[in-house]
Scaffold this active site. Structure first.
Site, PDB file in Angstrom:
ATOM      1  N   ARG A  24       0.839  -1.208   0.000  1.00  0.00           N
ATOM      2  CA  ARG A  24       0.000   0.000   0.000  1.00  0.00           C
ATOM      3  C   ARG A  24       0.871   1.254   0.000  1.00  0.00           C
ATOM      4  NH1 ARG A  24      -5.442   0.749   1.402  1.00  0.00           N
ATOM      5  NH2 ARG A  24      -5.920   2.882   1.916  1.00  0.00           N
ATOM      6  N   ALA A  28       1.048   3.973  -2.928  1.00  0.00           N
ATOM      7  CA  ALA A  28       0.691   5.349  -2.566  1.00  0.00           C
ATOM      8  C   ALA A  28       1.804   6.306  -2.975  1.00  0.00           C
ATOM      9  CB  ALA A  28       0.424   5.447  -1.067  1.00  0.00           C
ATOM     10  N   TRP A  40       3.424  19.340 -12.331  1.00  0.00           N
ATOM     11  CA  TRP A  40       4.485  19.977 -13.107  1.00  0.00           C
ATOM     12  C   TRP A  40       3.953  20.475 -14.449  1.00  0.00           C
ATOM     13  CZ3 TRP A  40       8.910  21.922 -11.731  1.00  0.00           C
ATOM     14  CH2 TRP A  40       9.836  22.275 -12.708  1.00  0.00           C
ATOM     15  N   PHE A  45       2.281  25.903 -10.818  1.00  0.00           N
ATOM     16  CA  PHE A  45       3.020  24.989  -9.942  1.00  0.00           C
ATOM     17  C   PHE A  45       4.486  24.937 -10.349  1.00  0.00           C
ATOM     18  CE2 PHE A  45       4.700  20.813  -8.778  1.00  0.00           C
ATOM     19  CZ  PHE A  45       4.497  20.857  -7.404  1.00  0.00           C
ATOM     20  N   GLU A  83      -1.352  25.027  -4.061  1.00  0.00           N
ATOM     21  CA  GLU A  83      -1.461  25.063  -5.527  1.00  0.00           C
ATOM     22  C   GLU A  83      -1.899  23.707  -6.072  1.00  0.00           C
ATOM     23  OE1 GLU A  83      -1.994  26.558  -8.906  1.00  0.00           O
ATOM     24  OE2 GLU A  83      -0.909  27.928  -7.592  1.00  0.00           O
ATOM     25  N   LYS A 108     -13.780  27.241  -8.047  1.00  0.00           N
ATOM     26  CA  LYS A 108     -12.491  27.628  -8.627  1.00  0.00           C
ATOM     27  C   LYS A 108     -11.978  28.927  -8.017  1.00  0.00           C
ATOM     28  CE  LYS A 108     -12.659  25.310 -13.089  1.00  0.00           C
ATOM     29  NZ  LYS A 108     -12.414  25.499 -14.522  1.00  0.00           N
ATOM     30  N   ASP A 109     -12.875  29.893  -7.802  1.00  0.00           N
ATOM     31  CA  ASP A 109     -12.471  31.168  -7.201  1.00  0.00           C
ATOM     32  C   ASP A 109     -11.961  30.966  -5.775  1.00  0.00           C
ATOM     33  OD1 ASP A 109     -13.191  32.436  -9.538  1.00  0.00           O
ATOM     34  OD2 ASP A 109     -15.034  33.329  -8.723  1.00  0.00           O
TER      35      ASP A 109
END
Length: 134
Positions: A24, A28, A40, A45, A83, A108-109
């Protein structure tokens, strides 16, 4: 539905839930690396990650104690974390559909506002540390 039935239903929908122990953890870690690779692909970001290449080592020079170093470095990492969460929200909203929706815009805002607040916190911590060093 009892706990055992719920576990069976979740495992049927997502076989990854059956993994335990090192398997696990290994999987992960792979999912986390996939998330970083996906992040990326986002210009914001990428900019923050490149800034962290400069700021994280600089935190060890600017910080006078381990607490200051932790605050400086932690604030930089916090921006990147927020982010990634914002990008996750935007991606999930975009999956729902491309049409304009007030709730989608609101989500989103709010994600964008969270990024802004993390950037302001980071800037404030760095400004305070640099001012104390002068």
């Amino acid at each position: 539905m009892n706990s055992r039935e719920l576990d069976a239903a979740q495992a049927e929908a997502n076989p990854q839930k059956l993994r335990t122990g090192l398997s696990r953890i290994w999987h992960a870690a792979g999912y986390s690396l996939a998330g970083l690779r996906a992040g990326w692909g986002e210009p914001a970001f990428r900019q923050e990650a490149l800034a962290s290449v400069v700021l994280l080592p600089l935190a060890f020079w600017v910080g006078r104690s381990w607490v200051e170093v932790a605050l400086l470095a932690g604030s930089v990492l916090l921006v990147m974390i927020v982010e990634l969460l914002n990008t996750g929200i935007e991606t999930a909203i975009d999956r729902i559909g491309p049409e304009w929706n007030q709730l989608s815009k609101r989500a989103k805002d709010m994600g964008s506002a969270a990024v802004l607040l993390s950037l302001l916190l980071c800037a404030g911590i760095w400004a305070g540390a640099i001012a104390a060093r002068l």
